[in-house]
Structures are given as structure tokens and as C-alpha cells.
Design an enzyme around this catalytic site. Structure first.
Site, PDB file in Angstrom:
ATOM      1  N   ASN A 148       0.798  -1.239   0.000  1.00 53.32           N
ATOM      2  CA  ASN A 148       0.000   0.000   0.000  1.00 53.32           C
ATOM      3  C   ASN A 148       0.825   1.282   0.000  1.00 53.32           C
ATOM      4  O   ASN A 148       0.352   2.307  -0.469  1.00 53.32           O
ATOM      5  CB  ASN A 148      -1.028  -0.007   1.136  1.00 53.32           C
ATOM      6  N   GLU A 246       4.456  -4.072  12.175  1.00 55.00           N
ATOM      7  CA  GLU A 246       3.402  -3.058  12.014  1.00 55.00           C
ATOM      8  C   GLU A 246       2.263  -3.739  11.280  1.00 55.00           C
ATOM      9  O   GLU A 246       2.459  -4.239  10.167  1.00 55.00           O
ATOM     10  CB  GLU A 246       3.897  -1.864  11.199  1.00 55.00           C
ATOM     11  N   CYS A 280      -3.272   1.761   6.625  1.00 55.54           N
ATOM     12  CA  CYS A 280      -3.515   1.115   7.925  1.00 55.54           C
ATOM     13  C   CYS A 280      -4.004   2.131   8.950  1.00 55.54           C
ATOM     14  O   CYS A 280      -4.556   1.761   9.973  1.00 55.54           O
ATOM     15  CB  CYS A 280      -2.278   0.373   8.406  1.00 55.54           C
ATOM     16  N   GLU A 457       8.784   2.698  14.601  1.00 51.99           N
ATOM     17  CA  GLU A 457       9.475   3.057  13.369  1.00 51.99           C
ATOM     18  C   GLU A 457       9.567   4.576  13.260  1.00 51.99           C
ATOM     19  O   GLU A 457       8.857   5.309  13.932  1.00 51.99           O
ATOM     20  CB  GLU A 457       8.694   2.529  12.164  1.00 51.99           C
TER      21      GLU A 457
END
Ligand code: ADP
Length: 477
Positions: A148, A246, A280, A457
Site C-alpha cells: 500500500n 506493524e 492502515c 518506526e
């Protein structure tokens, strides 16, 4: 032309050759991509292991120079690369170019971080002894990425990994090898020594285990679905690899009676439908206070119906196609499920356009409850459940009543409600009067509960995953 894997600075064919198809126009392919076999994973690990110590020894300036050059190339070529990204993944041209620019900025940020890497110097508790506390690279890191954000996610994992002296093996998603392949070209052209960045394109169920079970891989950073993340975690635990995951979200956006209506409509529509809902951090549960419910939903539906869905490369398009037929079928099955669960569904139909692609109109599921599957499972499409609540307490309880904890948002003009929501929202990233989606690269990115696992991250926290501490005691005698 066949696009090959990159191992030890050399192109390498693989077990299979796969056509990379444009989701806006299935008659258009971006070329053939060589999908690697398990033997290629072995070669990549060997190359990375051999190259990594020299990369660390080369020092921060050498690493910063490579990252800075990659960043400059991405920024200079953002229009062309962004177009390729949109053709490959299906997000609009503006988004494709914006994501490429972002990837360039991330490389530049981590060029600076390579130089700023710091430690501590202390006196020991014992007289005459010094203590140095410093960071060292983890070693060889495997980066497994989704489709994505096909250039920015590989960038935000690769850039810190390289900045802090690691060697990388990147395994991009099956659907988006072109962006990762391009990144390999740029890193090579920027002067990275062979073996520092290796690219293994191909199937996750084949290459994942080959990397995760390999003793030569020290750490794994993964972004993808919860189900795959769980299996990655189990494999990583067996060989005690350092791990960062993630995963998904079912992000709430709360709209209070006192919200600025224009702002609330724009922010929720953006959060739910832009990027075809394939983020997300997308707002997939819109939780609306009773007093504003009728007015808000009417306005949101009107706004939703104004979006122009079409070919990602067309100037006027605001929402591109769904990434693949499989994802489209999954989205459509959730639209059917919403009806079965008792929602009134507006939108969500498959659309046809001039070119044969995976087009779907955005959808709202009215009258949803938070127990329904459409309110609990991540759909990853342009669909949002609309829920109704009486007050802030109920809104916060509902927002938190989910397996996930990535992002959330509240639309309100009350400072008290905003503060309360920021304090009690069980997520990694909370937004006030903004969509739940949309993040900066210089601050931590990540969530709680089933959304994330391991260190954060991006930003200054990225160093925590990609380095190990060493405490060194010295007695001069
Ligand atoms: P999605 O369903 O959105 O494709 P996945 O979690 O399946 O999400 O994919 C994310 C990444 O994980 C992709 O690069 C994919 O190839 C990879 N992957 C898939 N299966 C595995 C696995 N068993 N082990 C490691 N990686 C995997």
C-alpha cells in the site's frame, strides 16, 4: 524486459517470471519481474553477512553520503517515479508523486541521523575506570513490506537500517516489485557497496520462511496483516531474532456535537476514502454523537458521492482503483456482509470505467454497531462503518473497544473533550481535528495492541530497532 533481483550488487534471475499488472488497466503491464527462489535467499544472506562489517567500518559520513544521494535522486525524479508508483499500485498521481517525495525526505533525514548517532561516556562507580555506552548495528536485517505504500515503507525501513550500519535484505510485496526494484537501482547508483542492499522479490510464503528461519538474519521488520505478522513473530521467536511488526488498524474517528461540521466532513471523508481506504491508519469506524448525527451523515454521504473514482493516472481522479482483484472481491464481500448484519449500505458497488480495472465506489455502512464484524475486522477498502453514541464517555469506550490500537481521531471544538480523548485513546497516534491518517516522518510511527509489536518506526526512535547497545569499561592502568 525482465527485472531481476539484486544480490551482492549483481542482478539475479529467480524461479519464476511474473507480469506486474496495472490495477487501473489490466491490459497494461509494467514488465516482467523475477521472483526469487529459496536458494536466492541463501545467496542474499551470505552477501549481506559478508558486506555488513565493512559498511559499519566505513563510518557515518560514507553512509550519510549514500543515503543523501538516494534522497536527492528520489526527489529529483519524483514525477517519473511517482507515475510508475501510481501505475503499479493504483493510488492517484498526486499521491504517487507525494509518496516518492516523502521517501526522498526520509532518506535525507536518516542521512543526518547516521552522523548524529550518539552514546554516553560516564565514570565507572569503581575509581579509575571509564564507561562508554555506544550503539552498534544489529547486523543483517530482513525487511518485509506490503503493497500500500510501495516506496515509502521500504524507504522508512531501509534508510535507518543502512544509516546505522546494517546490511539489508528487502522482500517487497508480490504486487509492487517495481518500486522496490527502482530503490535498488538508486541505492546502487548512489555508491552503496555490493551486498549492503539486497532485493528479493517474490512470494512471502516462500521467501518469508527462508529468511525467518535463517541463522544469518539478525532482525526482521515486517509491515502487513495481523495473521501474517503472528506467523512472522512465531518464526522469529524460534531463532530469537529481533522483531518489529506493524499490522492493521480499525481506526476510530469520533465526531462530537460541537465539531466544526465542514472540518469534520472533510477529515472523516479523507480518512475513510482517500487512497481507496488502503491505509492502515484509515478511519474505518466513524463514531458520531447523537445531536449531530443526521446532519453529519447527510453531509458525509454527499461528500463521499462527489469523489471521482477512476484511472489513477488521469488528472481528474481523486480515488484510484483497488489494488487487485482479490482485494476488490474481499471488499465487495464486506459490503454484502454489512447488509447481512443489518446496516443500510450507501455506495460500495463495483464500477466500470474506460479501462478494465478494479474500481469500487466508496461506501458507508449506516446503523452499524460496534459488535458487527464490519466494525471489528480490518477491511482495507474505501468503506466506513458509521456508529452513533450519546456522549464522550461512550465514544471513548467504543473507540477503544477493538483488537487494534494504531491511530484515532476526534473532531471537536471543546478543549476538554480533546484533552480527554488524547489521554484515554488506546492508540499509538492520536489526532485532534485531523483525519486519523496522515503522519510525519520525524516522529515515532506505530501503535498498540494487535497493531504493532516491538520498537517504533521512523523519527529518532528508529535507532532503537536497528542498533544494539554495548557498554565498554576501560581501566587505563
Ligand atoms: P496482504 O494480505 O495485505 O498482502 P500480508 O501480510 O500477506 O498482507 O503481506 C505483507 C508482506 O508479507 C508481503 O511482502 C508478503 O509477501 C509477506 N508475507 C506473506 N506471507 C508471509 C510469510 N508466511 N512469512 C513472511 N512474510 C510473508
Amino acid at each position: 524486459m525482465l527485472h531481476m533481483n539484486l544480490i551482492d550488487g549483481q542482478p539475479r534471475a529467480g524461479g519464476e517470471e511474473i507480469a506486474n499488472i496495472n490495477p487501473s488497466d489490466t491490459s497494461d503491464t509494467l514488465g516482467l519481474y523475477a521472483f526469487a527462489a529459496a536458494a536466492d535467499a541463501e545467496a542474499a544472506v551470505q552477501a549481506a553477512r559478508a558486506a555488513q562489517p565493512g559498511w559499519w567500518d566505513a563510518g557515518p559520513q560514507a553512509r550519510a553520503n549514500v543515503l543523501d544521494a538516494v534522497g536527492s535522486a528520489l526527489i529529483a525524479r519524483k514525477d517519473e517515479i511517482g507515475r510508475m508508483l501510481s501505475r503499479e499500485e493504483g493510488k492517484t498521481l498526486a499521491e504517487g508523486i507525494g509518496e516518492t517525495l516523502r521517501a526522498g525526505q526520509i532518506f535525507k533525514f536518516f542521512a543526518g541521523e547516521a552522523v548524529r548517532m550518539s552514546g554516553d561516556h560516564l565514570r565507572s562507580l569503581r575509581p579509575g575506570i571509564d564507561v562508554d555506552v555506544g550503539r552498534e548495528p544489529v547486523g543483517v536485517v530482513a525487511l518485509i513490506t506490503p503493497w500500500n505504500f510501495p516506496i515509502s515503507i521500504p524507504a522508512w525501513k531501509t534508510a535507518p537500517a543502512l544509516a546505522f550500519g546494517n546490511a539489508v535484505i528487502l522482500k517487497p510485496a508480490e504486487l509492487t516489485p517495481a518500486c522496490a526494484h527502482l530503490l535498488g537501482e538508486l541505492i546502487t547508483a548512489a555508491g552503496a557497496p555490493p551486498g549492503i542492499f539486497n532485493l528479493l522479490m517474490g512470494r512471502g510464503d516462500l521467501l518469508g520462511p527462508a529468511l525467518l528461519d535463517h541463522p544469518g538474519v539478525d532482525a526482521v521488520s515486517f509491515t502487513g496483516s495481523v495473521a501474517t505478522g503472528r506467523s512472522v513473530a512465531q518464526s522469529a521467536a524460534r531463532s530469537l531474532k529481533r522483531l518489529q511488526l506493524e499490522m492493521g488498524g480499525k481506526n476510530p474517528c469520533v465526531v462530537m456535537d460541537d465539531a466544526d461540521l465542514d472540518l469534520a466532513v472533510e477529515a472523516t471523508a479523507n480518512g475513510a476514502f482517500v487512497s481507496t481506504g488502503q491505509r492502515c491508519t484509515a478511519s474505518s469506524r466513524i463514531i458520531v454523537q447523537r445531536g449531530i448525527y443526521e446532519q453529519f451523515t447527510e453531509r458525509l454521504i454527499a461528500r463521499m458521492q462527489k469523489y471521482r473514482v477512476g484511472n489513477a493516472l488521469a488528472e481528474e481522479t481523486q480515488i484510484g482503483p483497488v489494488v487487485s482483484d482479490r482485494q476488490l472481491q474481499s471488499n465487495l464481500s464486506y459490503v454484502e456482509l454489512a447488509k447481512k448484519e443489518g446496516c443500510e449500505v450507501i455506495g460500495g458497488d463495483r464500477l466500470s470505467r474506460d479501462t478494465d480495472g478494479f474500481y469500487q465506489g466508496p461506501a458507508v455502512f449506516l446503523g452499524a454497531t460496534n459488535r458487527m464484524r464490519v466494525s471489528r475486522e480490518e477491511i482495507f477498502g474505501p468503506c466506513a462503518a458509521i456508529l452513533q453514541v450519546d456522549d464522550l464517555d461512550e465514544a471513548i469506550a467504543m473507540a477503544n473497544d477493538t483488537e487494534f490500537g494504531l491511530a484515532s481521531s476526534i473532531m471537536t471544538s471543546s478543549l476538554r473533550s480533546a484533552q480527554e480523548f488524547k489521554r484515554r485513546s488506546q492508540v499509538g497516534m492520536v489526532n485532534v481535528n485531523l483525519p486519523s491518517a496522515g503522519v510525519d516522518y520525524h516522529v515515532p510511527f506505530g501503535g498498540r495492541k494487535a497493531s504493532s509489536y516491538g520498537p517504533r518506526e521512523q523519527g529518532r526512535t528508529a535507532v532503537d530497532f536497528y542498533t544494539l547497545w554495548k557498554t565498554a569499561y576501560t581501566f587505563a592502568g
